[in-house]
Design a protein around this motif. Sequence first.
Motif, PDB file in Angstrom:
ATOM      1  N   SER A 138      42.169  24.196  49.901  1.00  0.00           N
ATOM      2  CA  SER A 138      41.187  23.146  49.639  1.00  0.00           C
ATOM      3  C   SER A 138      40.038  23.620  48.754  1.00  0.00           C
ATOM      4  N   SER A 139      39.837  24.955  48.697  1.00  0.00           N
ATOM      5  CA  SER A 139      38.754  25.506  47.885  1.00  0.00           C
ATOM      6  C   SER A 139      39.201  25.900  46.490  1.00  0.00           C
ATOM      7  N   THR A 140      40.510  26.008  46.275  1.00  0.00           N
ATOM      8  CA  THR A 140      41.031  26.465  44.987  1.00  0.00           C
ATOM      9  C   THR A 140      41.825  25.399  44.243  1.00  0.00           C
ATOM     10  N   ASN A 141      42.111  24.287  44.915  1.00  0.00           N
ATOM     11  CA  ASN A 141      42.936  23.215  44.340  1.00  0.00           C
ATOM     12  C   ASN A 141      44.353  23.684  44.024  1.00  0.00           C
ATOM     13  N   LEU A 142      44.814  24.699  44.725  1.00  0.00           N
ATOM     14  CA  LEU A 142      46.187  25.160  44.585  1.00  0.00           C
ATOM     15  C   LEU A 142      47.051  24.516  45.664  1.00  0.00           C
ATOM     16  N   SER A 143      48.363  24.733  45.563  1.00  0.00           N
ATOM     17  CA  SER A 143      49.289  24.056  46.475  1.00  0.00           C
ATOM     18  C   SER A 143      49.290  24.675  47.875  1.00  0.00           C
ATOM     19  N   THR A 144      48.963  25.962  47.994  1.00  0.00           N
ATOM     20  CA  THR A 144      48.976  26.654  49.282  1.00  0.00           C
ATOM     21  C   THR A 144      47.769  27.577  49.385  1.00  0.00           C
ATOM     22  N   ASP A 145      47.509  28.049  50.602  1.00  0.00           N
ATOM     23  CA  ASP A 145      46.481  29.074  50.787  1.00  0.00           C
ATOM     24  C   ASP A 145      46.885  30.346  50.050  1.00  0.00           C
ATOM     25  N   SER A 146      45.897  31.106  49.612  1.00  0.00           N
ATOM     26  CA  SER A 146      46.144  32.335  48.846  1.00  0.00           C
ATOM     27  C   SER A 146      45.870  33.554  49.719  1.00  0.00           C
ATOM     28  N   PRO A 147      46.881  34.383  49.985  1.00  0.00           N
ATOM     29  CA  PRO A 147      46.653  35.605  50.771  1.00  0.00           C
ATOM     30  C   PRO A 147      45.588  36.487  50.126  1.00  0.00           C
ATOM     31  N   TRP A 148      44.707  37.002  50.969  1.00  0.00           N
ATOM     32  CA  TRP A 148      43.532  37.788  50.551  1.00  0.00           C
ATOM     33  C   TRP A 148      43.585  39.123  51.278  1.00  0.00           C
ATOM     34  N   LYS A 149      43.453  40.233  50.547  1.00  0.00           N
ATOM     35  CA  LYS A 149      43.524  41.553  51.179  1.00  0.00           C
ATOM     36  C   LYS A 149      42.499  42.487  50.546  1.00  0.00           C
ATOM     37  N   PRO A 191      36.217  31.540  28.141  1.00  0.00           N
ATOM     38  CA  PRO A 191      36.756  30.272  27.629  1.00  0.00           C
ATOM     39  C   PRO A 191      36.796  29.190  28.692  1.00  0.00           C
ATOM     40  N   PHE A 192      37.004  29.589  29.956  1.00  0.00           N
ATOM     41  CA  PHE A 192      37.003  28.648  31.078  1.00  0.00           C
ATOM     42  C   PHE A 192      35.890  29.041  32.043  1.00  0.00           C
ATOM     43  N   VAL A 193      35.117  28.059  32.464  1.00  0.00           N
ATOM     44  CA  VAL A 193      34.015  28.290  33.407  1.00  0.00           C
ATOM     45  C   VAL A 193      34.351  27.595  34.719  1.00  0.00           C
ATOM     46  N   ASN A 194      34.211  28.345  35.800  1.00  0.00           N
ATOM     47  CA  ASN A 194      34.551  27.788  37.113  1.00  0.00           C
ATOM     48  C   ASN A 194      33.696  28.459  38.177  1.00  0.00           C
ATOM     49  N   HIS A 195      33.423  27.732  39.245  1.00  0.00           N
ATOM     50  CA  HIS A 195      32.635  28.278  40.357  1.00  0.00           C
ATOM     51  C   HIS A 195      33.218  27.741  41.659  1.00  0.00           C
ATOM     52  N   ARG A 196      33.507  28.657  42.600  1.00  0.00           N
ATOM     53  CA  ARG A 196      34.086  28.265  43.876  1.00  0.00           C
ATOM     54  C   ARG A 196      33.366  28.986  45.010  1.00  0.00           C
ATOM     55  N   GLU A 197      33.163  28.287  46.112  1.00  0.00           N
ATOM     56  CA  GLU A 197      32.602  28.886  47.320  1.00  0.00           C
ATOM     57  C   GLU A 197      33.480  28.497  48.502  1.00  0.00           C
ATOM     58  N   PHE A 198      33.686  29.439  49.417  1.00  0.00           N
ATOM     59  CA  PHE A 198      34.551  29.189  50.565  1.00  0.00           C
ATOM     60  C   PHE A 198      34.245  30.207  51.653  1.00  0.00           C
ATOM     61  N   ASP A 199      34.785  29.960  52.849  1.00  0.00           N
ATOM     62  CA  ASP A 199      34.622  30.863  53.992  1.00  0.00           C
ATOM     63  C   ASP A 199      35.970  31.452  54.369  1.00  0.00           C
ATOM     64  N   ILE A 200      35.973  32.729  54.728  1.00  0.00           N
ATOM     65  CA  ILE A 200      37.174  33.368  55.239  1.00  0.00           C
ATOM     66  C   ILE A 200      36.806  34.176  56.480  1.00  0.00           C
ATOM     67  N   SER A 201      37.801  34.460  57.297  1.00  0.00           N
ATOM     68  CA  SER A 201      37.579  35.290  58.481  1.00  0.00           C
ATOM     69  C   SER A 201      38.833  36.108  58.744  1.00  0.00           C
ATOM     70  N   GLY A 202      38.656  37.203  59.475  1.00  0.00           N
ATOM     71  CA  GLY A 202      39.795  38.041  59.798  1.00  0.00           C
ATOM     72  C   GLY A 202      39.348  39.323  60.476  1.00  0.00           C
ATOM     73  N   VAL A 203      40.325  40.130  60.878  1.00  0.00           N
ATOM     74  CA  VAL A 203      40.062  41.396  61.551  1.00  0.00           C
ATOM     75  C   VAL A 203      40.047  42.521  60.518  1.00  0.00           C
ATOM     76  N   ASP A 204      38.970  43.263  60.501  1.00  0.00           N
ATOM     77  CA  ASP A 204      38.802  44.413  59.616  1.00  0.00           C
ATOM     78  C   ASP A 204      39.030  45.677  60.450  1.00  0.00           C
ATOM     79  N   ILE A 205      40.136  46.372  60.218  1.00  0.00           N
ATOM     80  CA  ILE A 205      40.437  47.598  60.964  1.00  0.00           C
ATOM     81  C   ILE A 205      40.019  48.806  60.133  1.00  0.00           C
ATOM     82  N   TYR A 206      39.640  49.904  60.821  1.00  0.00           N
ATOM     83  CA  TYR A 206      39.177  51.074  60.079  1.00  0.00           C
ATOM     84  C   TYR A 206      39.399  52.338  60.898  1.00  0.00           C
TER      85      TYR A 206
END
Length: 207
Positions: free
Chosen positions: A170-181, A129-144
Amino acid sequence: MFRISLFILGSMVLGGLPAWAKLDSSGVKMELSIGQPSLSIENPDGTKAGYSGLSAMGRGFLPVFGGSGFRADLTGTIKYLDLSNTANGEQKEYAQYLGPGLGFQLTVSRFFIGADYLYLKGRHSAVGPFVNHREFDISGVDIYAGVRIEFGTGSLGFAWSQMSSSVPASSTNLSTDSPWKDQVYWLQFSYSFKTTPGNLVKSLFGK
């Protein structure tokens, strides 16, 4: 965290260069992995979007120092995630992440731990019902961490990894950054060239 990782990598290189020529019994390695990822992105209201799918990774190992049953490697990695979220009925979302990383790995007997600093380009596409497309860059430490069983020049490994980052507002038009895990369970296949970095270069390009 990134500066700390660079300091550790630099110390390993400077301290381990003289030992490279002594690592013929282990040598340069390559590894291919396939995995089952589980990704969550938290919204500003506290709700979470969950994604699952498949992942793949390639990793190269450059030995820095080692001994009997022990080795330390600098690593170069490229990671790919192919994910979907189909829990909302007709509304479906698909995501892909791809990018390189640098890190280090310590191996003692069959067990190993490591960390990579990854830079990933992400793409999310929503259909329904809703169509959307977003592209963005993320970085972080990947432990294993994991375990590896060797047989001749090859080995079979099982590992778990976890990476935390955030999707920029800035990539999601939300009020804050979104934690990603992201968490992944990996099945890994490794091959050891049983030679030092210098000898491998000579064999590839001649004397």
